[in-house]
Motif scaffolding. Structure first.
Motif, PDB file in Angstrom:
ATOM      1  N   TYR A  88       0.843  -1.214   0.000  1.00 39.40           N
ATOM      2  CA  TYR A  88       0.000   0.000   0.000  1.00 39.40           C
ATOM      3  C   TYR A  88       0.871   1.255   0.000  1.00 39.40           C
ATOM      4  O   TYR A  88       0.633   2.205  -0.758  1.00 39.40           O
ATOM      5  N   LEU A  89       1.926   1.249   0.825  1.00 41.60           N
ATOM      6  CA  LEU A  89       2.785   2.433   0.916  1.00 41.60           C
ATOM      7  C   LEU A  89       3.584   2.647  -0.385  1.00 41.60           C
ATOM      8  O   LEU A  89       3.809   3.781  -0.804  1.00 41.60           O
ATOM      9  N   GLU A  90       3.981   1.555  -1.028  1.00 40.83           N
ATOM     10  CA  GLU A  90       4.648   1.678  -2.335  1.00 40.83           C
ATOM     11  C   GLU A  90       3.676   2.315  -3.340  1.00 40.83           C
ATOM     12  O   GLU A  90       4.050   3.185  -4.132  1.00 40.83           O
ATOM     13  N   HIS A  91       2.416   1.875  -3.266  1.00 37.92           N
ATOM     14  CA  HIS A  91       1.381   2.376  -4.172  1.00 37.92           C
ATOM     15  C   HIS A  91       1.143   3.875  -3.937  1.00 37.92           C
ATOM     16  O   HIS A  91       1.081   4.666  -4.891  1.00 37.92           O
ATOM     17  N   VAL A  92       1.053   4.263  -2.657  1.00 35.17           N
ATOM     18  CA  VAL A  92       0.864   5.683  -2.315  1.00 35.17           C
ATOM     19  C   VAL A  92       2.028   6.505  -2.894  1.00 35.17           C
ATOM     20  O   VAL A  92       1.833   7.583  -3.458  1.00 35.17           O
ATOM     21  N   THR A  93       3.224   5.967  -2.776  1.00 33.44           N
ATOM     22  CA  THR A  93       4.413   6.663  -3.283  1.00 33.44           C
ATOM     23  C   THR A  93       4.288   6.934  -4.782  1.00 33.44           C
ATOM     24  O   THR A  93       4.596   8.030  -5.258  1.00 33.44           O
ATOM     25  N   ASP A  94       3.799   5.941  -5.508  1.00 31.20           N
ATOM     26  CA  ASP A  94       3.654   6.109  -6.966  1.00 31.20           C
ATOM     27  C   ASP A  94       2.509   7.050  -7.311  1.00 31.20           C
ATOM     28  O   ASP A  94       2.667   7.982  -8.088  1.00 31.20           O
TER      29      ASP A  94
END
Ligand code: FAD
Length: 506
Positions: A88-94
């Protein structure tokens, strides 16, 4: 090393967990793009990158343990596992375009306030830079704590901490010592018990454990959340509201928690039939005084024949581990689930303020901040999840987002004031805030419940937990009250700044 030398940015964010990434999103929303996120590791995620131990999962339902501005209709379970939160945090970053701001492998070694130039000089493992303001989001639980056990250095086997799990080490068939019975340990125990030949659990203090109402979120629910996004908000709102109501018992009426103890005892009684083991596992302090743990698999694992529950680890003699109750066991590996440096925030050693003192020196008598964010003598330096912003029963993301509101207003105030300017928390305001917090703390279960916990510092003061509801904290951090700050200005730019730019306090 020289790559970033002499670089200056408006804001340096330290850390890329929920706090640092949230700050980055918020800065961009405020129209600030001149910032970097300094991260010592090689990827984002913080807690959820570093804690990859078997069974690692969140204790707060996913729809509440996520950013309000980035709802995820596709959470697969009611309580997410580590890998889903990390993704989820990787996704938010993108999605929020944060990648260009990220500087990995950049451990902040020192931050020094330059009283003449009114900026932070920052030394990192990948080079130096300066910033008008610093947002320190280095995490409340990011530096593993290993207890000082006599003889540990004589142990010939494998030793690691839960937050630095060695995935190359195969636990199958091994004799394993698990040290600690906190939130991580109770997730690790049921995950490794079926694999190992013998598991010796070293317990200093038993925990109160309630059942974990975890279940997969069905395809139909997820489809509903995707098509009607307000249902995700509704779900989050309900989860939040229940916890807001519960918190009153922790903060004002600990006496009412007795019936919750009965639920926890029933949870234990279902799996633990041996009265001696049940007695050993029953806490003698009020529920909630230490973090309430959630598990439906911990007690069943402890009831298995390959598990022993003994006293706290007191000594290691070669491959023999010794409990405080005298129990001895030969083991191949020792896993420490012994928590983190919390009340001695490690970054504080590395921050040098206006008077040349480190934040750790300034906090020698215990951590103290203004509204969980600012510290007197450390202008334009804010921390996310600073002193007294922790929660006993709800999602830390709620507190982080409140702190981001405060950060946004702080940056707006600096803009309104204009020019080279800094805000320095007034010592009187810091004292007043802490007095209020500590007065409210007196009645709480964390102070009255009869336990010693990681919420308390060496002197027994609770410097970690917020003694109220998350909405109260949100109100307290909505705006920066300028009367709580000294405004520090540099003299006009055309003058010789090295002589005259001494910082005038208005
Ligand atoms: C196992 C575990 C389970 C948890 N479960 C819950 C839960 O169920 N509910 C809940 O509300 N909270 C939970 N927490 C608390 C959790 O830490 C917070 O909810 C939240 O993730 C903290 O985010 P953060 O960004 O402040 O810190 P972190 O996620 O810890 O991120 C800090 C980042 O700063 C970096 N950093 C540190 N020092 C430096 C430096 N000097 N230079 C550069 N980078 C640095 C670290 O590498 C890290 O990436 C849990 C914590 C742990 C450890």
């Amino acid at each position: 090393m020289a790559e970033h030398e002499h670089e200056h940015v408006r804001v340096a964010v330290v850390g890329s967990g929920f706090g640092g990434l949230g700050a980055a999103v918020r800065l961009r929303r405020e129209g600030i793009t001149d910032f970097v996120v300094l991260e010592r590791a090689g990827s984002v995620g913080g807690t959820w990158r570093d804690n990859s131990y078997p069974g690692c999962a969140c204790d707060v339902p996913s729809h509440l343990y996520s950013f309000s501005f980035a709802p995820n209709p596709d959470w697969p379970r009611s309580f997410s596992g580590q890998e889903h939160i990390r993704a989820y945090l990787e996704h938010v970053t993108d999605v929020f375009g944060l990648r260009p701001h990220l500087r990995f492998d950049s451990e902040v070694k020192r931050m020094t306030w330059d009283t003449e130039r009114l900026r932070w000089d920052i030394e990192t493992s990948s080079g130096n830079l300066s910033a008008d303001a610093v947002v320190s989001a280095t995490g409340p639980l990011s530096e593993p704590r290993l207890p000082d056990i006599p003889g540990l250095d004589t142990f010939p086997g494998k030793v690691f901490h839960s937050a630095r799990w060695d995935h190359d080490y195969d636990l199958r068939g091994k004799r394993v010592a698990m040290v600690g019975t906190g939130a991580s340990a109770i997730q690790i125990v049921p995950a490794v018990q079926p694999l190992v030949s013998r598991l010796t659990l070293f317990q200093r203090t038993p925990a109160w454990v309630l059942p974990r109402m975890d279940r997969p979120i069905s395809g139909a629910e997820r489809a509903l959340h995707r098509t009607l996004p307000f249902t995700t908000k509704l779900r989050r709102g309900l989860l939040w509201g229940v916890r807001e109501l519960q918190v009153q018992a922790f903060t004002k009426h600990p006496g009412e928690l007795g019936f919750v103890e009965q639920l926890a005892k029933r949870n234990m009684g279902r799996a633990i039939k041996d009265p001696a083991l049940r007695a050993r596992l029953t806490p003698d302090y009020r529920i909630g005084c230490k973090r309430i743990l959630l598990s439906s698999t911990y007690y069943p694992a402890l009831a298995q024949p390959n598990v022993d529950v003994v006293g706290g680890l007191s000594e290691v003699r070669g491959s023999t581990v010794v409990g405080a109750d005298g129990t001895e066991a030969e083991v191949d590996a020792i896993v420490f689930g012994t928590g983190f440096h919390v009340t001695d925030m490690p970054i504080a050693e590395r921050v040098v303020g206006a008077e040349g003192k480190t934040l750790a020196e300034s906090w020698a008598g215990g951590m103290q901040s203004l509204r969980g964010a600012a510290a007197a003598g450390f202008p334009n330096w804010m921390t996310v999840i600073g002193p007294n912003t922790g929660l006993g029963n709800s999602s830390m993301i709620l507190m982080i987002e409140s702190q981001l509101n405060y950060l946004a207003d702080y940056m707006r105030q600096l803009d309104v004031l204009g020019g080279r300017v800094a805000l320095d928390a007034r010592p009187s305001a810091v004292r007043a805030w802490n007095h209020r917090v500590q007065e409210r703390m007196k009645r709480t279960v964390w102070n009255t419940g009869g336990c010693t916990s990681w919420y308390l510092d060496e002197s027994g003061r609770n410097t970690t937990i917020w003694p109220g509801t998350t909405s109260e904290f949100r109100r307290e951090t909505r705006r920066v009250d300028l009367s709580e700050y000294a405004v520090v200005r540099s003299l006009p730019a055309e003058r010789d700044t090295t002589r005259e730019n001494t910082g005038v306090t208005a």
